[in-house]
Design an enzyme around this catalytic site. Structure first.
Site, PDB file in Angstrom:
ATOM      1  N   ALA A  60      36.775 -28.356  49.382  1.00  0.00           N
ATOM      2  CA  ALA A  60      36.247 -28.339  50.751  1.00  0.00           C
ATOM      3  C   ALA A  60      36.403 -26.947  51.347  1.00  0.00           C
ATOM      4  O   ALA A  60      37.281 -26.173  50.946  1.00  0.00           O
ATOM      5  CB  ALA A  60      36.973 -29.366  51.608  1.00  0.00           C
TER       6      ALA A  60
ATOM      7  N   TYR B 266      41.394 -34.243  54.046  1.00  0.00           N
ATOM      8  CA  TYR B 266      42.761 -34.580  53.665  1.00  0.00           C
ATOM      9  C   TYR B 266      43.429 -33.369  53.039  1.00  0.00           C
ATOM     10  O   TYR B 266      42.789 -32.608  52.300  1.00  0.00           O
ATOM     11  CB  TYR B 266      42.759 -35.736  52.661  1.00  0.00           C
ATOM     12  CG  TYR B 266      44.085 -35.920  51.941  1.00  0.00           C
ATOM     13  CD1 TYR B 266      45.152 -36.552  52.564  1.00  0.00           C
ATOM     14  CD2 TYR B 266      44.264 -35.443  50.643  1.00  0.00           C
ATOM     15  CE1 TYR B 266      46.376 -36.706  51.920  1.00  0.00           C
ATOM     16  CE2 TYR B 266      45.483 -35.597  49.989  1.00  0.00           C
ATOM     17  CZ  TYR B 266      46.532 -36.221  50.629  1.00  0.00           C
ATOM     18  OH  TYR B 266      47.743 -36.361  49.985  1.00  0.00           O
TER      19      TYR B 266
ATOM     20  N   GLN C 215      34.410 -31.649  59.472  1.00  0.00           N
ATOM     21  CA  GLN C 215      34.778 -32.971  59.948  1.00  0.00           C
ATOM     22  C   GLN C 215      36.190 -33.320  59.468  1.00  0.00           C
ATOM     23  O   GLN C 215      37.070 -32.459  59.491  1.00  0.00           O
ATOM     24  CB  GLN C 215      33.701 -33.967  59.490  1.00  0.00           C
ATOM     25  CG  GLN C 215      32.320 -33.566  60.021  1.00  0.00           C
ATOM     26  CD  GLN C 215      31.238 -34.573  59.733  1.00  0.00           C
ATOM     27  OE1 GLN C 215      31.416 -35.784  59.887  1.00  0.00           O
ATOM     28  NE2 GLN C 215      30.075 -34.093  59.308  1.00  0.00           N
TER      29      GLN C 215
ATOM     30  N   CYS D  26      34.754 -35.276  55.048  1.00  0.00           N
ATOM     31  CA  CYS D  26      33.678 -34.379  55.497  1.00  0.00           C
ATOM     32  C   CYS D  26      32.446 -35.136  55.968  1.00  0.00           C
ATOM     33  O   CYS D  26      31.334 -34.591  55.998  1.00  0.00           O
ATOM     34  CB  CYS D  26      33.312 -33.383  54.392  1.00  0.00           C
ATOM     35  SG  CYS D  26      34.708 -32.379  53.853  1.00  0.00           S
TER      36      CYS D  26
END
Length: 242
Positions: free
Chosen positions: A170, A101, A98, A201
């Protein structure tokens, strides 16, 4: 008892996550960008390199970069999770996941590996990336953990409340002709306030942290050194590239 202690280990914790190349394969090129890299330039370079790897015309590569502040939208991004669309540039990208940053103080590692030389198992590849991050964090005496319902690596923060935990790294990947690209992002010392413009996310109930936020003042060079050592343990030898 801290509620987080009630969680069972992730099934991914039991996998043999080593993804060594077949015998005779050349080492993975390990390249570190000297200057911040614009996101469109990074994607274009990954596309170029992945095509060459798939054609057998280039070796595998891990490319470590920092980006200027920006948001990226993966293939599962939801419009409502972009809270402040005017804050930083927003780029749609073909990786899974999703919104996330990227910015200064965050180490992004773009992982371009040929799984046909290793094991053609995407679940195992993601588990190996998680394991790589977890081992790197352990090198700084930080316990990173997987979660069954969330990709990425998390740390418990009971000082922030019962069951509190935050994301420190991430993962978002794409695969073409069994060659991987995109990869991981590890929060070394970014401005955590920059994450406020998105729901990172898609996870609303947990926060975001970094090595610095956890009290570990680590230089990017130090982080890169441990990342490389742990990568070699799981994925095989590397050679410095340009």
């Amino acid at each position: 008892m801290d509620a987080t202690t009630l969680r069972s280990p992730s099934p991914r914790d039991t996998l043999d996550i080593a993804l060594m190349p077949r015998a005779g394969s050349p080492p993975v090129e390990w390249v570190i960008a000297d200057e911040p890299v614009a996101y469109p330039d990074a994607v274009a370079e990954m596309e170029r390199r992945v095509a060459l790897i798939a054609a057998g015309e280039a070796n595998e590569r891990v490319w470590l970069v920092e980006h200027p502040p920006l948001y990226t939208a993966g293939t599962s991004a939801k419009a409502e999770d972009l809270v402040a669309p005017a804050r930083f540039p927003v780029f749609e990208t073909g990786r899974g996941g999703q919104y996330t940053y990227h910015g200064p103080g965050q180490r992004v590692a773009y992982v371009m590996l040929d799984l046909s030389r290793r094991r053609q198992d995407l679940r195992l590849f993601v588990a190996a990336l998680e394991g790589w991050i977890i081992a790197t964090l352990a090198g700084f005496n930080i316990r990173g953990e997987r979660r069954d319902d969330r990709v990425g690596v998390w740390v418990r923060q009971p000082e922030r409340g019962i069951g509190a935990e935050s994301k420190i790294a991430a993962i978002g990947i794409r695969v073409r002709r069994w060659v991987t690209f995109h990869g991981i992002s590890l929060n070394v010392d970014p401005d955590l306030g920059h994450f406020d413009g998105i729901v990172p996310c898609g996870v609303r109930e947990h926060g975001v942290t970094s090595l610095a936020d956890l009290g570990h003042l680590v230089s990017m060079t130090e982080a890169d050194s441990v990342l490389r050592a742990e990568f070699e343990r799981l994925f095989g030898p590397t050679v410095s590239g340009f």
